[in-house]
Design a protein around this motif. Structure first.
Motif, PDB file in Angstrom:
ATOM      1  N   PHE A  62       0.836  -1.199   0.000  1.00 15.38           N
ATOM      2  CA  PHE A  62       0.000   0.000   0.000  1.00 15.38           C
ATOM      3  C   PHE A  62       0.872   1.250   0.000  1.00 15.38           C
ATOM      4  O   PHE A  62       1.949   1.271   0.585  1.00 15.38           O
ATOM      5  CB  PHE A  62      -0.906   0.014   1.241  1.00 15.38           C
ATOM      6  N   SER A  63       0.373   2.295  -0.635  1.00 17.50           N
ATOM      7  CA  SER A  63       1.048   3.584  -0.600  1.00 17.50           C
ATOM      8  C   SER A  63      -0.008   4.679  -0.646  1.00 17.50           C
ATOM      9  O   SER A  63      -1.115   4.457  -1.152  1.00 17.50           O
ATOM     10  CB  SER A  63       2.026   3.718  -1.777  1.00 17.50           C
ATOM     11  N   PRO A  64       0.317   5.862  -0.103  1.00 12.48           N
ATOM     12  CA  PRO A  64      -0.644   6.962  -0.200  1.00 12.48           C
ATOM     13  C   PRO A  64      -0.985   7.225  -1.665  1.00 12.48           C
ATOM     14  O   PRO A  64      -0.134   7.129  -2.544  1.00 12.48           O
ATOM     15  CB  PRO A  64       0.108   8.138   0.419  1.00 12.48           C
ATOM     16  N   GLY A  65      -2.253   7.522  -1.909  1.00 15.74           N
ATOM     17  CA  GLY A  65      -2.705   7.778  -3.277  1.00 15.74           C
ATOM     18  C   GLY A  65      -3.994   7.031  -3.559  1.00 15.74           C
ATOM     19  O   GLY A  65      -4.674   6.545  -2.654  1.00 15.74           O
ATOM     20  N   VAL A  66      -4.339   6.942  -4.823  1.00 16.22           N
ATOM     21  CA  VAL A  66      -5.604   6.346  -5.245  1.00 16.22           C
ATOM     22  C   VAL A  66      -5.559   4.833  -5.059  1.00 16.22           C
ATOM     23  O   VAL A  66      -4.561   4.179  -5.372  1.00 16.22           O
ATOM     24  CB  VAL A  66      -5.908   6.698  -6.712  1.00 16.22           C
TER      25      VAL A  66
ATOM     26  N   GLN B 216      -7.941  -2.517  -1.765  1.00 17.90           N
ATOM     27  CA  GLN B 216      -7.058  -3.367  -2.561  1.00 17.90           C
ATOM     28  C   GLN B 216      -5.649  -2.805  -2.584  1.00 17.90           C
ATOM     29  O   GLN B 216      -5.461  -1.583  -2.613  1.00 17.90           O
ATOM     30  CB  GLN B 216      -7.611  -3.494  -3.983  1.00 17.90           C
ATOM     31  N   PRO B 217      -4.659  -3.674  -2.556  1.00 10.14           N
ATOM     32  CA  PRO B 217      -3.280  -3.181  -2.635  1.00 10.14           C
ATOM     33  C   PRO B 217      -3.087  -2.294  -3.864  1.00 10.14           C
ATOM     34  O   PRO B 217      -3.592  -2.589  -4.945  1.00 10.14           O
ATOM     35  CB  PRO B 217      -2.459  -4.480  -2.760  1.00 10.14           C
ATOM     36  N   ASN B 218      -2.400  -1.175  -3.665  1.00  9.85           N
ATOM     37  CA  ASN B 218      -2.140  -0.246  -4.761  1.00  9.85           C
ATOM     38  C   ASN B 218      -0.638  -0.096  -5.013  1.00  9.85           C
ATOM     39  O   ASN B 218      -0.192   0.852  -5.656  1.00  9.85           O
ATOM     40  CB  ASN B 218      -2.787   1.111  -4.510  1.00  9.85           C
ATOM     41  N   ALA B 219       0.142  -1.028  -4.490  1.00 11.42           N
ATOM     42  CA  ALA B 219       1.588  -1.032  -4.688  1.00 11.42           C
ATOM     43  C   ALA B 219       2.056  -2.477  -4.752  1.00 11.42           C
ATOM     44  O   ALA B 219       1.301  -3.392  -4.422  1.00 11.42           O
ATOM     45  CB  ALA B 219       2.284  -0.280  -3.561  1.00 11.42           C
ATOM     46  N   THR B 220       3.290  -2.664  -5.148  1.00  6.40           N
ATOM     47  CA  THR B 220       3.858  -3.999  -5.264  1.00  6.40           C
ATOM     48  C   THR B 220       5.093  -4.102  -4.375  1.00  6.40           C
ATOM     49  O   THR B 220       5.929  -3.201  -4.381  1.00  6.40           O
ATOM     50  CB  THR B 220       4.255  -4.294  -6.732  1.00  6.40           C
ATOM     51  N   CYS B 221       5.182  -5.196  -3.650  1.00  6.57           N
ATOM     52  CA  CYS B 221       6.365  -5.429  -2.817  1.00  6.57           C
ATOM     53  C   CYS B 221       7.542  -5.813  -3.703  1.00  6.57           C
ATOM     54  O   CYS B 221       7.353  -6.451  -4.737  1.00  6.57           O
ATOM     55  CB  CYS B 221       6.084  -6.542  -1.814  1.00  6.57           C
ATOM     56  N   PRO B 222       8.743  -5.447  -3.299  1.00  6.30           N
ATOM     57  CA  PRO B 222       9.924  -5.836  -4.080  1.00  6.30           C
ATOM     58  C   PRO B 222      10.012  -7.360  -4.177  1.00  6.30           C
ATOM     59  O   PRO B 222       9.700  -8.059  -3.217  1.00  6.30           O
ATOM     60  CB  PRO B 222      11.113  -5.277  -3.275  1.00  6.30           C
ATOM     61  N   ALA B 223      10.429  -7.849  -5.324  1.00  6.86           N
ATOM     62  CA  ALA B 223      10.580  -9.287  -5.523  1.00  6.86           C
ATOM     63  C   ALA B 223      11.765  -9.796  -4.720  1.00  6.86           C
ATOM     64  O   ALA B 223      12.800  -9.135  -4.618  1.00  6.86           O
ATOM     65  CB  ALA B 223      10.790  -9.589  -7.002  1.00  6.86           C
TER      66      ALA B 223
END
Length: 170
Positions: A143-147, A161-168
């Protein structure tokens, strides 16, 4: 039974018992029950203002029951082996060892907690001019601030819903 064999059995039993805890994954916002698949659910975009770490208490009854069962089985096997060896291969010693080992193993499994704390997030967001907060099972990096998209399956449930991706992981 020698000390190294006994130590190996104790390690296997403790690993089996401690490995029986819930991850809480089933409570993540992007996990759906079979009845929710292919059904219409209300969705709207919101603006996440803050993402903070949280701990979520989840039910671990199933993990505790599994630990008791696995502990009982492993304890019975270990007890049978120990009983057989220490009683010069007598049936009575083996039976007593199996029964005692099963009891000790099941008792060890009962030490697993009924609830466990899992990592989560506390999401503060704006929806229709109102500020809300929702605690969810998930990772901070998702998650991150934003839409973001919020999905509602009933009047009170919020699934941001998650709006960011964790580093692989490499």
């Amino acid at each position: 039974m020698n000390k190294s064999t006994l130590s190996a059995w104790v390690f296997i039993l403790s690993a089996a018992v401690t490995g029986c805890s819930s991850s809480g994954e089933q409570y993540s916002a992007n996990v759906y029950k079979a009845g929710q698949v292919n059904s219409r659910q209300a969705a709207k975009t919101v603006k996440i203002l803050a993402v903070m770490p949280a701990k979520i208490e989840v039910d671990n009854t199933e993990g505790k029951q599994n630990a008791q069962m696995i502990g009982g089985i492993l304890g019975a096997v270990a007890g049978g082996v120990i009983g057989n060896k220490t009683s010069n291969h007598s049936k009575t010693g083996t039976v007593v060892g199996v029964a005692g080992g099963a009891g000790v193993g099941a008792a060890a499994g009962s030490l697993v907690k009924d609830t466990v704390l899992v990592d989560g997030v506390s999401l503060t967001y704006v929806e229709d001019g109102q500020t809300y907060n929702s605690a969810q099972v998930g990772k901070m990096c998702e998650f991150s601030p934003g839409v973001a998209l919020v999905i509602s399956t009933d009047g009170e449930e919020t699934r941001l819903q998650p709006n960011a991706t964790c580093p692989a992981k490499s």
